[in-house]
Design a protein around this motif. Structure first.
Motif, mmCIF file in Angstrom:
data_model
loop_
_atom_site.group_PDB
_atom_site.id
_atom_site.type_symbol
_atom_site.label_atom_id
_atom_site.label_comp_id
_atom_site.label_asym_id
_atom_site.label_seq_id
_atom_site.Cartn_x
_atom_site.Cartn_y
_atom_site.Cartn_z
ATOM 1 N N LEU A 80 0.839 -1.191 0.000
ATOM 2 C CA LEU A 80 0.000 0.000 0.000
ATOM 3 C C LEU A 80 0.880 1.250 0.000
ATOM 4 O O LEU A 80 0.644 2.183 -0.769
ATOM 5 N N LEU A 81 1.897 1.265 0.852
ATOM 6 C CA LEU A 81 2.795 2.423 0.927
ATOM 7 C C LEU A 81 3.554 2.612 -0.386
ATOM 8 O O LEU A 81 3.687 3.734 -0.875
ATOM 9 N N ARG A 82 4.039 1.531 -0.965
ATOM 10 C CA ARG A 82 4.759 1.635 -2.244
ATOM 11 C C ARG A 82 3.835 2.132 -3.351
ATOM 12 O O ARG A 82 4.251 2.904 -4.213
ATOM 13 N N ASP A 83 2.584 1.705 -3.317
ATOM 14 C CA ASP A 83 1.616 2.158 -4.304
ATOM 15 C C ASP A 83 1.387 3.669 -4.209
ATOM 16 O O ASP A 83 1.137 4.319 -5.214
ATOM 17 N N ALA A 84 1.499 4.218 -3.006
ATOM 18 C CA ALA A 84 1.253 5.648 -2.793
ATOM 19 C C ALA A 84 2.339 6.526 -3.411
ATOM 20 O O ALA A 84 2.110 7.704 -3.676
ATOM 21 N N GLY A 85 3.520 5.946 -3.648
ATOM 22 C CA GLY A 85 4.579 6.706 -4.293
ATOM 23 C C GLY A 85 5.196 7.767 -3.397
ATOM 24 O O GLY A 85 5.006 7.793 -2.190
ATOM 25 N N ARG A 86 5.972 8.630 -4.011
ATOM 26 C CA ARG A 86 6.672 9.734 -3.358
ATOM 27 C C ARG A 86 7.360 9.295 -2.083
ATOM 28 O O ARG A 86 8.065 8.304 -2.053
ATOM 29 N N LEU A 87 7.143 10.044 -1.025
ATOM 30 C CA LEU A 87 7.807 9.770 0.247
ATOM 31 C C LEU A 87 7.357 8.466 0.893
ATOM 32 O O LEU A 87 8.050 7.924 1.741
ATOM 33 N N TRP A 88 6.207 7.955 0.482
ATOM 34 C CA TRP A 88 5.684 6.716 1.065
ATOM 35 C C TRP A 88 6.425 5.483 0.551
ATOM 36 O O TRP A 88 6.403 4.431 1.174
ATOM 37 N N THR A 89 7.086 5.609 -0.588
ATOM 38 C CA THR A 89 7.802 4.476 -1.166
ATOM 39 C C THR A 89 8.925 3.995 -0.254
ATOM 40 O O THR A 89 9.133 2.786 -0.102
ATOM 41 N N LEU A 90 9.648 4.929 0.360
ATOM 42 C CA LEU A 90 10.774 4.557 1.215
ATOM 43 C C LEU A 90 10.346 3.680 2.398
ATOM 44 O O LEU A 90 10.906 2.597 2.585
ATOM 45 N N PRO A 91 9.347 4.081 3.199
ATOM 46 C CA PRO A 91 8.937 3.167 4.280
ATOM 47 C C PRO A 91 8.347 1.862 3.746
ATOM 48 O O PRO A 91 8.495 0.805 4.358
ATOM 49 N N GLY A 92 7.698 1.907 2.589
ATOM 50 C CA GLY A 92 7.160 0.687 1.991
ATOM 51 C C GLY A 92 8.270 -0.287 1.615
ATOM 52 O O GLY A 92 8.192 -1.477 1.896
ATOM 53 N N ARG A 93 9.324 0.233 1.017
ATOM 54 C CA ARG A 93 10.470 -0.614 0.660
ATOM 55 C C ARG A 93 11.188 -1.119 1.912
ATOM 56 O O ARG A 93 11.596 -2.272 1.982
ATOM 57 N N ALA A 94 11.345 -0.233 2.891
ATOM 58 C CA ALA A 94 12.018 -0.622 4.138
ATOM 59 C C ALA A 94 11.270 -1.761 4.818
ATOM 60 O O ALA A 94 11.879 -2.700 5.338
ATOM 61 N N LEU A 95 9.952 -1.693 4.792
ATOM 62 C CA LEU A 95 9.130 -2.728 5.420
ATOM 63 C C LEU A 95 9.303 -4.077 4.735
ATOM 64 O O LEU A 95 9.046 -5.115 5.330
ATOM 65 N N GLN A 96 9.780 -4.077 3.505
ATOM 66 C CA GLN A 96 9.985 -5.321 2.772
ATOM 67 C C GLN A 96 11.411 -5.863 2.879
ATOM 68 O O GLN A 96 11.672 -6.960 2.403
ATOM 69 N N THR A 97 12.319 -5.116 3.491
ATOM 70 C CA THR A 97 13.684 -5.619 3.637
ATOM 71 C C THR A 97 13.722 -6.675 4.725
ATOM 72 O O THR A 97 12.981 -6.596 5.705
ATOM 73 N N PRO A 98 14.574 -7.698 4.549
ATOM 74 C CA PRO A 98 14.577 -8.818 5.498
ATOM 75 C C PRO A 98 14.657 -8.447 6.989
ATOM 76 O O PRO A 98 13.834 -8.939 7.758
ATOM 77 N N PRO A 99 15.561 -7.569 7.432
ATOM 78 C CA PRO A 99 15.576 -7.342 8.881
ATOM 79 C C PRO A 99 14.298 -6.671 9.392
ATOM 80 O O PRO A 99 13.769 -7.038 10.440
ATOM 81 N N VAL A 100 13.798 -5.710 8.628
ATOM 82 C CA VAL A 100 12.575 -5.005 9.061
ATOM 83 C C VAL A 100 11.373 -5.931 8.945
ATOM 84 O O VAL A 100 10.539 -6.002 9.855
ATOM 85 N N ARG A 101 11.283 -6.663 7.847
ATOM 86 C CA ARG A 101 10.156 -7.592 7.646
ATOM 87 C C ARG A 101 10.128 -8.655 8.741
ATOM 88 O O ARG A 101 9.072 -9.024 9.238
ATOM 89 N N PHE A 102 11.301 -9.127 9.134
ATOM 90 C CA PHE A 102 11.394 -10.131 10.188
ATOM 91 C C PHE A 102 10.801 -9.607 11.500
ATOM 92 O O PHE A 102 10.094 -10.334 12.201
ATOM 93 N N ALA A 103 11.043 -8.337 11.813
ATOM 94 C CA ALA A 103 10.505 -7.728 13.038
ATOM 95 C C ALA A 103 9.058 -7.270 12.873
ATOM 96 O O ALA A 103 8.309 -7.193 13.851
ATOM 97 N N ALA A 104 8.667 -6.967 11.641
ATOM 98 C CA ALA A 104 7.331 -6.415 11.401
ATOM 99 C C ALA A 104 6.219 -7.404 11.717
ATOM 100 O O ALA A 104 5.175 -7.013 12.256
#
Length: 134
Positions: free
Chosen positions: A75-99
């Protein structure tokens, strides 16, 4: 649902979830339809009631289905602009593991969070029993 538009499905019986959905609709410029599962044709989206009860769901225009923090990331990645960064971060292995544990904790304690009500802590079958017959 519109196949040209992704769909983000949440628990419309939960005040905390509805408050979050309202925030998304007001502040996050996603193309997605943000809809409560109780008023959605889940089968048309390729979802079951059990999946929708368990966590938020993302259904992409390409048929991609994601749940919980994975759905939020899309959803965050779909929103684009500044929302893309937290969306991508949420998909990285260390963050996703904790999420996922964090998401489950929030889901289990949503009745105690701002906007939550006692009904948020009840299983859906018990919430259904509280509704007057229509």
């Amino acid at each position: 649902m519109n196949a040209d538009r992704p769909t983000f499905v949440f628990d419309g019986d939960c005040s905390f979830c509805s408050t979050c959905a309202d925030f998304i609709q007001r502040r996050i410029p996603t193309r997605a339809a943000v809809v409560p599962w109780q008023f959605t044709d889940l089968a048309a989206l390729g979802l079951t009631r059990e999946r929708a009860e368990e966590s938020v769901q993302w259904v992409g225009t390409d048929g991609t289905i994601a749940a919980g923090p994975d759905a939020i990331a899309l959803l965050l990645r779909d929103a684009g602009r500044l929302w893309t960064l937290p969306g991508r971060a949420l998909q990285t292995p260390p963050v996703r593991f904790a999420a996922w544990p964090a998401y489950r904790w929030v889901a289990e304690h949503r009745h105690m969070l701002p906007g939550g009500t006692a009904a948020c802590s009840l299983p859906q079958a018990q919430r259904d029993a509280l509704r007057p017959p229509s």
